[in-house]
Design a protein around this motif. Structure first.
Motif, short mmCIF file in Angstrom:
data_model
loop_
_atom_site.label_atom_id
_atom_site.label_comp_id
_atom_site.label_asym_id
_atom_site.label_seq_id
_atom_site.Cartn_x
_atom_site.Cartn_y
_atom_site.Cartn_z
N UNK A 78 37.66 30.25 23.72
CA UNK A 78 37.46 29.87 25.12
C UNK A 78 36.80 28.51 25.16
N UNK A 79 37.17 27.70 26.14
CA UNK A 79 36.49 26.43 26.35
C UNK A 79 35.14 26.67 26.99
N UNK A 80 34.25 25.66 26.91
CA UNK A 80 32.92 25.81 27.47
C UNK A 80 32.99 26.09 28.97
N UNK A 81 32.09 26.95 29.44
CA UNK A 81 32.04 27.22 30.87
C UNK A 81 31.47 28.59 31.15
N UNK A 82 31.33 28.89 32.45
CA UNK A 82 30.82 30.18 32.91
C UNK A 82 32.00 31.03 33.39
N UNK A 83 32.06 32.28 32.92
CA UNK A 83 33.18 33.17 33.22
C UNK A 83 32.64 34.52 33.67
N UNK A 84 33.56 35.33 34.22
CA UNK A 84 33.28 36.74 34.43
C UNK A 84 34.52 37.52 34.01
N UNK A 85 34.31 38.55 33.19
CA UNK A 85 35.39 39.44 32.78
C UNK A 85 35.39 40.66 33.70
N UNK A 86 36.53 40.98 34.26
CA UNK A 86 36.68 42.21 35.03
C UNK A 86 37.29 43.23 34.07
N UNK A 87 36.51 44.27 33.75
CA UNK A 87 36.89 45.25 32.74
C UNK A 87 37.32 46.53 33.47
N UNK A 88 38.57 46.93 33.24
CA UNK A 88 39.15 48.09 33.95
C UNK A 88 39.61 49.15 32.95
N UNK A 89 39.19 50.38 33.23
CA UNK A 89 39.62 51.52 32.43
C UNK A 89 39.99 52.64 33.40
N UNK A 90 41.07 53.37 33.15
CA UNK A 90 41.53 54.38 34.13
C UNK A 90 40.50 55.47 34.40
#
Length: 787
Positions: free
Chosen positions: A475-487
């Protein structure tokens, strides 16, 4: 030279009137309009001159008198300026004789302007504007004339730097209001006090009335430098709005000059007109020093490199000593109470002063060493060893700047790229990695990057990363958010910060200390039955916390926080009334202590038929049941948490100090829950209200939402925290937090509806006694997860 005012307005007026022969009646009338003249020098001066039958030349004298009443907008103290613009065909004003100029920003970069002291009679300086000088030079372009023009621009920069040292930002630097005297004087005279659009910085173009730094004036100096080099405006558009839009969009003219431009001047121009304030010269003095260095032939008088060979080791030792002294001062202060006597605190303060002196000496030696490297490289561009040493120095300084979040980090990166782009290509690109493991595995992960839009950070979809476990995703530098989905689980927001060449892996502090690196710690995904729609899950992990000492903030550092659940909203008044009804029904003796009361003890609720109702105020208005409950002490909030835990079977309590900050800021160290910009539309605070400020329900300000989705952490009402008060110094030394007791000072977090902007920052911590009942303090609930 720009000088602050010292004489009284009446004294200056008397001197001017005596010199110009104005009558006593005219003096009295002008004194009567003193305040009007200060507010509007142009209109008032014109009207006064006409009413008093003064000649038209008196208008300029009155304008200067008016503007000199307010230092940021006036001309030099003790100096009047007689405009004497030369024509293109007339003789050229005599150039200022070049002098030996120093090459460091720490010394004056131009001979002091001979301005009469305030106690002497005002004097008249003959000359012309900088714009006329630019026109003259471009009428007959020649290398020596460009050099003379740069001498004068360095003098302008030094003058502006004097203002910056006095804490002034001039806001309207333009060639028309920079006046050049025949003897080398520079006078800034701005009677209009209206910014000239073509010389506005991007931040000034976005908000003409916002707070500006000296870097904004440096941008204007860069625009003037472009005009000196090309004879045209950097942002050439028709109309104010079009010009300001061109500045914001960085739609600038191409650099085309009748002169053969040295690369160093182009570099100075590029840095001075950088879009980010932190990438520019720090102030006018630094800008002038850069031009002086070019005029002096790249610091040919700098010390030899051999004589400074031990500087790197000396600098490192000085910085180590400064760090140890600061640490020792923190330990000493942590052993004292806030109310300790000054003599008891003086040893710690002396250590801080000593550390500052060591840092200043280290900075001086490092600047000297860097100038020597740059001078040697200018003489021998093919010297690989010198280039390597200079690049290593810039590399270390850039790493320090990024770790400390200093605004000069982008400029240092640009300089490093110019010196040795190949060796540091990977470092400058800065790509990092992400590993993410979940429990249960097999969760789908969508990646969003935070992008700045309308002064807020918005998550913008990047791509789907696939199913967990994920290992070493570039990943390139920066601020992210991962949306994690599980059934089988609730959706989880997992913020990520990719710093330069770092690996975001989720390992905890125990794993960090292990000799053999462990696998990433799994992010536990709550089952759908474990949370309701009002619960927000904050996964375990590192986050950037802390802020400045004046906010009682935690020390700036990376901190590990265990996973927890926090309520999306504070406890509402209707929920609290239900709690009071339950206490009354059970005959609980704590009921009376939990009733909301005004600070003077007046009840704010009443019980009718075993049901509690809010009372109206003196104007007959009652608070909405959808507002957060307030006027309850810390002890009542803890009783509510205990009652709610028994009711739900979950270990609810007040949030801890550290948990509250992570819930508000995410992991990237942002200032507010939504980003780093502030506007009355973003949160409920004093400027948001057209009339009397008051609380609101959660839906009123949807922007006041954190990276996890927690609402109302910046405005509306503040929150009680579980922790007893612990000072910043005590936290910094690793002291254990105080035991949780029903009395004593507690931590309160967040902003409120009646607060101004500075109090809304997410690192702000307040020390409030547990018995306090405030209309601005409420509470919300939290619990560990899992557990």
């Amino acid at each position: 030279m720009f000088l602050a005012m010292s004489d009284a307005f009446e004294t200056r007026l008397t001197r001017t009137a005596a010199r110009l022969g104005w009558s006593d009646d005219a003096i009295a009338e002008i004194l009567r309009h003193e305040e009007d003249l200060a507010r509007d020098p142009i209109g008032t001066a014109k009207d006064l001159a006409a009413a008093l039958d003064l000649d038209q030349s008196a208008q300029f004298e009155l304008r200067i008198l008016g503007t000199r009443k307010a230092p940021p907008r006036g001309a030099a103290d003790g100096t009047q300026f007689e405009l004497n613009p030369p024509s293109a065909g007339g003789p050229k004003p005599p150039p200022v004789p070049p002098s030996k100029r120093p090459t460091t920003p720490s010394r004056s970069t131009f001979p002091p302007t001979p301005v009469a002291p305030a106690r002497e009679a005002d004097r008249t300086v003959s000359g012309h504007t900088l714009r006329e000088e630019i026109r003259l030079v471009h009428a007959e372009p020649a290398p020596e004339r460009l050099r003379d023009l740069m001498v004068k621009l360095a003098a302008v920069g030094s003058t502006v730097g004097n203002a910056h040292r006095n804490g002034l930002v001039l806001r309207n630097l333009a060639p028309d209001n920079l006046l050049l005297g025949e003897a080398g004087e520079v006078v800034y005279a701005d009677p209009r006090r209206i910014p000239t659009p073509a010389y506005c910085s991007p931040e000034q173009a976005r908000d003409a009335h916002g707070a500006l730094s000296p870097a904004s004036d440096v941008f204007a100096l860069g625009c003037i430098l472009f005009e000196c080099l090309t004879g045209s405006l950097l942002f050439a558009q028709v109309g104010k709005d079009a010009t300001l839009k061109a500045i914001i969009d960085d739609d600038r003219r191409k650099l085309e000059s009748p002169f053969q431009l040295p690369a160093e001047l182009e570099r100075i121009l590029k840095r001075a007109t950088a879009g980010a304030p932190g990438s520019r010269f720090a102030d006018g003095t630094s800008f002038a020093a850069a031009i002086d260095q070019w005029l002096d032939g790249n610091a040919s008088d700098a010390p030899s490199l051999d004589a400074l060979s031990d500087h790197p080791e000396r600098v490192a030792e000085l910085r180590r000593s400064a760090t140890l002294k600061r640490a020792e001062s923190v330990v000493l202060l942590s052993r004292l109470t806030p109310g300790a006597r000054i003599p008891d605190k003086q040893p710690a303060w002396s250590l801080v002063d000593d550390a500052a002196g060591l840092e200043a000496e280290a900075d001086r030696l490092e600047r000297e060493y860097r100038r020597a490297l740059e001078g040697e490289l200018a003489r021998n561009p093919l010297d690989v060893e010198v280039r390597r040493h200079l690049a290593d120095l810039l590399h270390q300084r850039h790493r320090d700047a990024e770790l400390e979040d200093r605004p000069d980090a982008p400029a240092l990166a640009e300089e490093l790229a110019e010196v040795e782009p190949r060796r540091f290509a990977s470092y400058l690109q800065g790509d990092g990695r992400l590993s993410l493991v979940t429990e249960p595995p097999g969760a789908e992960v969508d990646l969003y990057r935070y992008e700045l839009k309308d002064r807020r950070l918005w998550p913008t979809f990047v791509r789907t990363l696939g199913k967990t476990p994920l290992t070493d995703i570039p990943l390139s530098m920066g601020s992210y958010v991962c949306i994690v989905r599980h059934p089988d689980c609730v959706d989880v927001r997992y913020p990520v910060l990719i710093r330069r060449r770092t690996h975001w892996h989720g390992r905890g502090p125990d794993h960090e200390r292990a000799r053999t690196p462990a696998e990433p710690r799994p992010v536990v995904l709550p089952a759908k039955s474990q949370l309701d729609e009002r619960d927000i899950y904050v996964p375990a992990g590192w986050f950037r916390c802390g802020g400045p000492p004046e906010a009682n903030a935690m020390p700036r550092t990376w901190t590990w926080c265990a996973g927890f659940v926090i309520r999306r909203d504070p406890v509402w008044l209707r929920e609290y009334l239900e709690f009071l009804d339950a206490l009354e029904k059970a005959g609980d003796p704590e009921l009376d202590a939990c009733l909301p009361r005004s600070p003077d003890g007046r009840p704010l609720v009443v019980s009718r038929n075993h049901s509690h109702h809010v009372l109206a105020d003196a104007l007959g208005q009652a608070p909405s049941l959808d507002w957060p409950v307030t006027h309850v002490p810390w002890t009542a909030a803890t009783v509510y948490a205990r009652w709610y835990a028994e009711k739900t079977g979950q270990p609810w309590r007040l949030p801890e100090d550290l948990e509250w900050e992570k819930a508000a800021r995410g992991v990237d160290g942002r200032i507010y829950p939504w980003g780093n910009g502030l506007d009355p539309l973003f949160a409920c605070y004093a400027p948001s209200h057209a009339s009397l400020p008051h609380p609101v329900d959660a839906n009123a300000y949807p922007a006041d939402s954190s990276p996890y989705g927690v609402r109302g952490l910046a405005g509306n009402v503040r929150d009680w925290c579980r922790d007893g008060w612990q000072s910043r110094e005590s936290i910094a030394t690793g002291n254990a937090p105080p035991a949780i007791t029903p009395s004593g000072p507690k931590v309160v977090r967040g902003g409120h509806f009646d607060m101004t902007g500075p109090g809304l920052v997410s690192w702000m911590r307040s020390r409030v006694d547990a018995s306090t009942r405030s209309p601005r303090i409420g509470f919300r609930l939290a619990r560990l997860f899992p557990g």
